[in-house]
Design a protein around this motif. Structure first.
Motif, PDB file in Angstrom:
ATOM      1  N   CYS A 291       0.830  -1.213   0.000  1.00  0.00           N
ATOM      2  CA  CYS A 291       0.000   0.000   0.000  1.00  0.00           C
ATOM      3  C   CYS A 291       0.861   1.257   0.000  1.00  0.00           C
ATOM      4  O   CYS A 291       0.516   2.272  -0.618  1.00  0.00           O
ATOM      5  CB  CYS A 291      -0.894   0.067   1.232  1.00  0.00           C
ATOM      6  SG  CYS A 291      -1.740  -1.448   1.667  1.00  0.00           S
TER       7      CYS A 291
ATOM      8  N   CYS B  87       1.989   3.626  -2.856  1.00  0.00           N
ATOM      9  CA  CYS B  87       1.104   4.668  -3.405  1.00  0.00           C
ATOM     10  C   CYS B  87       0.528   5.606  -2.353  1.00  0.00           C
ATOM     11  O   CYS B  87      -0.069   6.615  -2.701  1.00  0.00           O
ATOM     12  CB  CYS B  87      -0.069   4.028  -4.150  1.00  0.00           C
ATOM     13  SG  CYS B  87       0.401   3.153  -5.649  1.00  0.00           S
ATOM     14  N   HIS B  88       0.635   5.253  -1.085  1.00  0.00           N
ATOM     15  CA  HIS B  88       0.051   6.082  -0.026  1.00  0.00           C
ATOM     16  C   HIS B  88       1.129   6.466   0.970  1.00  0.00           C
ATOM     17  O   HIS B  88       1.810   5.591   1.508  1.00  0.00           O
ATOM     18  CB  HIS B  88      -1.042   5.316   0.724  1.00  0.00           C
ATOM     19  CG  HIS B  88      -2.254   5.014  -0.112  1.00  0.00           C
ATOM     20  ND1 HIS B  88      -3.226   5.959  -0.375  1.00  0.00           N
ATOM     21  CD2 HIS B  88      -2.648   3.880  -0.744  1.00  0.00           C
ATOM     22  CE1 HIS B  88      -4.173   5.408  -1.118  1.00  0.00           C
ATOM     23  NE2 HIS B  88      -3.839   4.151  -1.372  1.00  0.00           N
TER      24      HIS B  88
ATOM     25  N   ARG C 168     -14.370  13.662   2.278  1.00  0.00           N
ATOM     26  CA  ARG C 168     -13.600  13.334   1.086  1.00  0.00           C
ATOM     27  C   ARG C 168     -14.357  13.772  -0.156  1.00  0.00           C
ATOM     28  O   ARG C 168     -15.449  13.251  -0.454  1.00  0.00           O
ATOM     29  CB  ARG C 168     -13.350  11.814   0.998  1.00  0.00           C
ATOM     30  CG  ARG C 168     -12.750  11.209   2.231  1.00  0.00           C
ATOM     31  CD  ARG C 168     -11.433  11.828   2.596  1.00  0.00           C
ATOM     32  NE  ARG C 168     -10.352  11.549   1.654  1.00  0.00           N
ATOM     33  CZ  ARG C 168      -9.383  12.404   1.366  1.00  0.00           C
ATOM     34  NH1 ARG C 168      -9.369  13.602   1.887  1.00  0.00           N
ATOM     35  NH2 ARG C 168      -8.422  12.069   0.521  1.00  0.00           N
TER      36      ARG C 168
ATOM     37  N   TYR D 140     -16.513   3.600   4.878  1.00  0.00           N
ATOM     38  CA  TYR D 140     -15.943   4.166   3.656  1.00  0.00           C
ATOM     39  C   TYR D 140     -14.515   3.640   3.429  1.00  0.00           C
ATOM     40  O   TYR D 140     -14.149   3.246   2.318  1.00  0.00           O
ATOM     41  CB  TYR D 140     -15.934   5.701   3.734  1.00  0.00           C
ATOM     42  CG  TYR D 140     -15.030   6.342   2.692  1.00  0.00           C
ATOM     43  CD1 TYR D 140     -15.472   6.542   1.389  1.00  0.00           C
ATOM     44  CD2 TYR D 140     -13.722   6.713   3.009  1.00  0.00           C
ATOM     45  CE1 TYR D 140     -14.634   7.099   0.429  1.00  0.00           C
ATOM     46  CE2 TYR D 140     -12.877   7.265   2.060  1.00  0.00           C
ATOM     47  CZ  TYR D 140     -13.339   7.451   0.768  1.00  0.00           C
ATOM     48  OH  TYR D 140     -12.510   7.989  -0.175  1.00  0.00           O
TER      49      TYR D 140
ATOM     50  N   PRO E  69     -12.087  -0.307  -4.740  1.00  0.00           N
ATOM     51  CA  PRO E  69     -11.519   1.036  -4.877  1.00  0.00           C
ATOM     52  C   PRO E  69     -12.142   1.861  -5.998  1.00  0.00           C
ATOM     53  O   PRO E  69     -12.119   3.092  -5.941  1.00  0.00           O
ATOM     54  CB  PRO E  69     -10.029   0.792  -5.142  1.00  0.00           C
ATOM     55  CG  PRO E  69      -9.832  -0.675  -5.227  1.00  0.00           C
ATOM     56  CD  PRO E  69     -11.113  -1.377  -4.958  1.00  0.00           C
TER      57      PRO E  69
ATOM     58  N   VAL F 291     -11.524   9.241  -5.276  1.00  0.00           N
ATOM     59  CA  VAL F 291     -11.241  10.530  -4.654  1.00  0.00           C
ATOM     60  C   VAL F 291     -10.946  11.557  -5.754  1.00  0.00           C
ATOM     61  O   VAL F 291     -10.213  11.266  -6.712  1.00  0.00           O
ATOM     62  CB  VAL F 291     -10.037  10.416  -3.696  1.00  0.00           C
ATOM     63  CG1 VAL F 291      -9.767  11.749  -3.006  1.00  0.00           C
ATOM     64  CG2 VAL F 291     -10.276   9.324  -2.655  1.00  0.00           C
TER      65      VAL F 291
ATOM     66  N   MET G 183      -5.794   2.034  -8.214  1.00  0.00           N
ATOM     67  CA  MET G 183      -5.562   1.152  -7.061  1.00  0.00           C
ATOM     68  C   MET G 183      -6.010  -0.263  -7.404  1.00  0.00           C
ATOM     69  O   MET G 183      -7.079  -0.465  -7.957  1.00  0.00           O
ATOM     70  CB  MET G 183      -6.337   1.676  -5.849  1.00  0.00           C
ATOM     71  CG  MET G 183      -6.161   0.797  -4.627  1.00  0.00           C
ATOM     72  SD  MET G 183      -6.638   1.651  -3.120  1.00  0.00           S
ATOM     73  CE  MET G 183      -7.101   0.243  -2.121  1.00  0.00           C
TER      74      MET G 183
HETATM   75  C1  HEC Z   1      -0.975   1.492  -7.368  1.00  0.00           C
HETATM   76  C2  HEC Z   1      -1.239   2.472  -6.355  1.00  0.00           C
HETATM   77  C3  HEC Z   1      -2.049   2.086  -5.120  1.00  0.00           C
HETATM   78  C4  HEC Z   1      -1.842   1.029  -4.266  1.00  0.00           C
HETATM   79  C5  HEC Z   1      -0.771  -0.047  -4.336  1.00  0.00           C
HETATM   80  C6  HEC Z   1      -2.841   1.176  -3.213  1.00  0.00           C
HETATM   81  N1  HEC Z   1      -3.617   2.265  -3.442  1.00  0.00           N
HETATM   82 FE1  HEC Z   1      -5.127   2.933  -2.247  1.00  0.00          FE
HETATM   83  N2  HEC Z   1      -5.526   4.424  -3.599  1.00  0.00           N
HETATM   84  C7  HEC Z   1      -4.804   4.668  -4.742  1.00  0.00           C
HETATM   85  C8  HEC Z   1      -5.392   5.793  -5.449  1.00  0.00           C
HETATM   86  C9  HEC Z   1      -4.883   6.392  -6.756  1.00  0.00           C
HETATM   87  C10 HEC Z   1      -6.499   6.203  -4.686  1.00  0.00           C
HETATM   88  C11 HEC Z   1      -7.454   7.348  -5.014  1.00  0.00           C
HETATM   89  C12 HEC Z   1      -8.463   6.893  -6.046  1.00  0.00           C
HETATM   90  C13 HEC Z   1      -9.513   6.014  -5.443  1.00  0.00           C
HETATM   91  O1  HEC Z   1     -10.273   6.524  -4.591  1.00  0.00           O
HETATM   92  O2  HEC Z   1      -9.561   4.826  -5.785  1.00  0.00           O
HETATM   93  C14 HEC Z   1      -6.557   5.312  -3.518  1.00  0.00           C
HETATM   94  C15 HEC Z   1      -7.487   5.412  -2.499  1.00  0.00           C
HETATM   95  C16 HEC Z   1      -7.438   4.696  -1.313  1.00  0.00           C
HETATM   96  C17 HEC Z   1      -8.285   4.940  -0.178  1.00  0.00           C
HETATM   97  C18 HEC Z   1      -9.276   6.084  -0.044  1.00  0.00           C
HETATM   98  C19 HEC Z   1      -8.439   7.237   0.513  1.00  0.00           C
HETATM   99  C20 HEC Z   1      -9.051   8.591   0.598  1.00  0.00           C
HETATM  100  O3  HEC Z   1      -8.209   9.510   0.605  1.00  0.00           O
HETATM  101  O4  HEC Z   1     -10.258   8.794   0.687  1.00  0.00           O
HETATM  102  C21 HEC Z   1      -7.921   4.037   0.776  1.00  0.00           C
HETATM  103  C22 HEC Z   1      -8.502   3.894   2.173  1.00  0.00           C
HETATM  104  C23 HEC Z   1      -6.885   3.217   0.223  1.00  0.00           C
HETATM  105  N3  HEC Z   1      -6.604   3.667  -1.040  1.00  0.00           N
HETATM  106  C24 HEC Z   1      -6.267   2.182   0.890  1.00  0.00           C
HETATM  107  C25 HEC Z   1      -5.295   1.370   0.320  1.00  0.00           C
HETATM  108  C26 HEC Z   1      -4.748   0.187   0.975  1.00  0.00           C
HETATM  109  C27 HEC Z   1      -5.139  -0.296   2.353  1.00  0.00           C
HETATM  110  C28 HEC Z   1      -3.835  -0.361   0.121  1.00  0.00           C
HETATM  111  C29 HEC Z   1      -3.042  -1.625   0.298  1.00  0.00           C
HETATM  112  C30 HEC Z   1      -3.758  -2.820   0.698  1.00  0.00           C
HETATM  113  C31 HEC Z   1      -3.792   0.497  -1.060  1.00  0.00           C
HETATM  114  N4  HEC Z   1      -4.685   1.521  -0.888  1.00  0.00           N
HETATM  115  C32 HEC Z   1      -2.952   0.299  -2.145  1.00  0.00           C
HETATM  116  C33 HEC Z   1      -3.678   3.989  -5.175  1.00  0.00           C
HETATM  117  C34 HEC Z   1      -3.171   2.853  -4.594  1.00  0.00           C
END
Ligand code: HEC
Length: 143
Positions: A60, A63-64, A84, A98, A106, A111, A118
């Motif tokens: 995770c 990207c975060h 959000r 959420y 996702p 967002v 994701m």
């Molecule tokens: C390849 C990149 C990527 C990876 C790896 C990734 N994410 Fe994300 N994530 C994103 C992006 C881009 C968004 C914003 C777009 C969306 O809402 O889907 C997001 C949105 C989110 C959100 C909503 C956040 C908000 O600001 O409202 C959460 C919670 C989240 N991710 C959790 C996770 C978790 C837990 C993992 C691992 C298990 C993970 N992500 C792995 C790219 C990634």
């Protein structure tokens, strides 16, 4: 007479201790010694610790960020409990439901300003308990 008086006293002591413990635990559910009602969620520190490890192991954090630094995805710092803005033009409050849904589906609520990159298969890779641990970790980063 004396034993009855002693038994009565012992009974009263037990009752008072019980009441005192009940009042004490009732008042300090947050575990931080305060009764501050502005704290949005009480996060289980053990669940948050497991979530921190998982977020690292699962990728995770590629990207975060957890410190506000911009990345491919939104930073997790300050997200929990915040409003959000979504690509759809709506806004949602980032409660536990959420956050959970953002991990298992996702693409459902994108967002604003981000793209739908994701991975959508975490729901197959992780157990429900693991996803809840990730949610707890994100909630622990609320402030
Ligand atoms: C390849 C990149 C990527 C990876 C790896 C990734 N994410 Fe994300 N994530 C994103 C992006 C881009 C968004 C914003 C777009 C969306 O809402 O889907 C997001 C949105 C989110 C959100 C909503 C956040 C908000 O600001 O409202 C959460 C919670 C989240 N991710 C959790 C996770 C978790 C837990 C993992 C691992 C298990 C993970 N992500 C792995 C790219 C990634």
């Amino acid at each position: 007479m004396r034993t009855i008086a002693e038994a009565g006293l012992a009974f009263a002591v037990v009752l008072l201790l019980g009441l005192g413990f009940w009042l004490y635990t009732g008042e300090d559910l947050g575990g931080d010694g305060t009764t501050d009602t502005t704290t949005p969620v009480a996060v289980d520190p053990e669940a948050a610790a497991r979530g921190m490890q998982l977020s690292n192991d699962t990728g995770c954090l590629a990207c975060h960020s957890v410190d506000g630094t911009p990345s491919t995805g939104p930073t997790w710092k300050g997200v929990a409990g915040a409003s959000r803005p979504l690509e759809s033009g709506e806004s949602v409050t980032a409660d536990a439901a959420y956050l959970f849904n953002s991990i298992v589906d996702p693409g459902a609520q994108i967002v604003a300003g981000y793209s739908n990159v994701m991975p959508s298969d975490y729901v197959d890779q992780l157990t429900e308990a693991e996803i809840n641990d990730l949610v707890a970790y994100i909630q622990s980063l609320a402030n």
